[in-house]
Design a protein around this motif. Sequence first.
Motif, PDB file in Angstrom:
ATOM      1  N   ILE A 233     -24.652  -3.495 -17.247  1.00  0.00           N
ATOM      2  CA  ILE A 233     -24.482  -2.043 -17.147  1.00  0.00           C
ATOM      3  C   ILE A 233     -23.460  -1.576 -18.181  1.00  0.00           C
ATOM      4  O   ILE A 233     -22.315  -2.040 -18.177  1.00  0.00           O
TER       5      ILE A 233
ATOM      6  N   THR B 241     -21.825   4.111 -18.141  1.00  0.00           N
ATOM      7  CA  THR B 241     -22.730   4.261 -16.994  1.00  0.00           C
ATOM      8  C   THR B 241     -22.044   3.810 -15.712  1.00  0.00           C
ATOM      9  O   THR B 241     -22.155   4.463 -14.657  1.00  0.00           O
TER      10      THR B 241
ATOM     11  N   ASP C  47     -24.822   8.432 -12.946  1.00  0.00           N
ATOM     12  CA  ASP C  47     -25.506   7.606 -13.945  1.00  0.00           C
ATOM     13  C   ASP C  47     -25.754   6.201 -13.419  1.00  0.00           C
ATOM     14  O   ASP C  47     -26.778   5.577 -13.732  1.00  0.00           O
TER      15      ASP C  47
ATOM     16  N   TRP D  23     -29.281   4.332 -12.983  1.00  0.00           N
ATOM     17  CA  TRP D  23     -29.536   3.021 -13.576  1.00  0.00           C
ATOM     18  C   TRP D  23     -30.173   2.085 -12.557  1.00  0.00           C
ATOM     19  O   TRP D  23     -31.136   1.373 -12.866  1.00  0.00           O
TER      20      TRP D  23
END
Length: 563
Positions: free
Chosen positions: A136, A140, A146, A150
Amino acid sequence: MVESHTTRTQGLALTVTRLVESAWEGRIRVPRFQRGFRWAQADVINLFDSLRRGYPIGTLLLWEREAPAERVRLGTLDVEAPSVQDAWHVVDGQQRVTTLAASLHANAEGAPFEVYWDIDAQAFRPGRPEGRHAAIPLPTLFSLPDLLSWFSRHPELANRIDETARLTARLREYEVTGYVVRDEDEDTLRQVFDRMNNFGKRLSKAEVFDALHGTGTRSTGQEDRFRTIGDRLDATTTFGRVADTTLMYSFLARRGGDPSRDVHHEFSAARPPKRGSLAGETSARAYADFETIVARAIAFFQDVARIPHIAFLPYQFVFVTVAGYLAHFPHPHERNRILLRRWIWRALTAGPNVIRGSGTAAMRTYVRHLDETDEDGSTQALLTALGNLGPTSLRVDGKARPNTTEGRLLALGLWAAGPRRAEGRRYTLEELAQAIDAAGQTKPSPRPALVPWVSGYAGIGAQLLLPEADGEPSEEAARIASPDCRIASPDCRVDEEVWASHLKDSRHLDQGQPTWPDTAVERRTARIVEAANDFGRRMAEWEKENTPPLLTLDLDPRAGDLE
């Protein structure tokens, strides 16, 4: 009774979220007396790992004062900052603030700010996560919306959402402690800065000079002028990176006087420059043409003195003196160019001991002889300062290492021999620079361009100058370096001229001798010493008269020719 001045200081605790948002909004600024960003990738990773684990990361010291609208640069992040009445200027903590602001922003890019979280390894990793499973990007991870988005694209990892969201919360809510100083007196902040510099890791003298006399705040792009100039010249020439301290001494030599002097009041009215034509000069004006002066000195070393790279130059005082000379006399008479080359090589051979002191003492002495009103007199004074020095030769054994004074001068002998590739082409300045610069040495030496041809020997006699860009010899270079490769053998195909360009011949390859390789290394060391001494003598021209340009002489027409 006079009341002493009291500075207002207030403690504060900022969450990482508030800190980076303040930076992104333009409230946080970096004053000019801060050093440039110095952290490596490992430092960045360690900072975020400390946040994850709840470790302390030190306190910040912020200076609250008005700031104009300007572009603020934090690492690789540019922020269009508005004018702010209560901006926070970072006095201590710049590396941490810059790392947080640049790495956590959605537009984070470039090393060392690109970081990702490896879910499987439970660790922060450097770089971009493309093509990596369960990786990641840090921006993010820092944004809960976010992060959830994801995970929606990675349903196979749904069981890791809760633990990762807790990590996000720890990062966002981590409290950074610090102090805010509210005082309009910039001298107060300079004192705070100076004391903190003494308490902690000291800045270099060049960084202190830039801190005190840099032109503008860091956000204007004028920060770390010596570092910026050094980096730019390193990128645009093949001479390598001139040290910031050497640049600072050269800068002061340009202004006259002792280049090692205290710099705190360099541009104050109380300390006018020794060089009269620079009276009233501002720091901005002084910096303006300095890069050109250094470039001129670099060109002189390479083109006239035949010194290809800073790694071959053993004494700082020689560079500083030449830079000071060319600052005073940017276009010297051709005769003085020859005489300055002689001085360089005689000073290199003699070292600082001829002045009866250290390299700093030699620098002071030689720079003091530069008179901006008298080019010929300055040139003659430099040569006279060497005293009754006669022809001097290097006396070294096979153990001379390339990072020593003798080793650097011997390496110059190797370069002067014109080392060639196996197919016959000479190595270029570009290839030499790439090989040396790629090693990232703190104090450059020719070592990265040297390849051993006999193992177990540290001296330069057992090494060949084979500058390869990637730091490793190519297959063809290995043919030259190999002790098993004999001249004209089918498997070798190396011409005699190529061997000669490396001061190596067939006698060095005869492994049948009982004393091999000792004899081979001894013989080649002797050839290198001979080549270095011969080159040095040709550059120093000990046997010739140091007469000034003819136009300055009151010549008797009946006099004979002068050399």
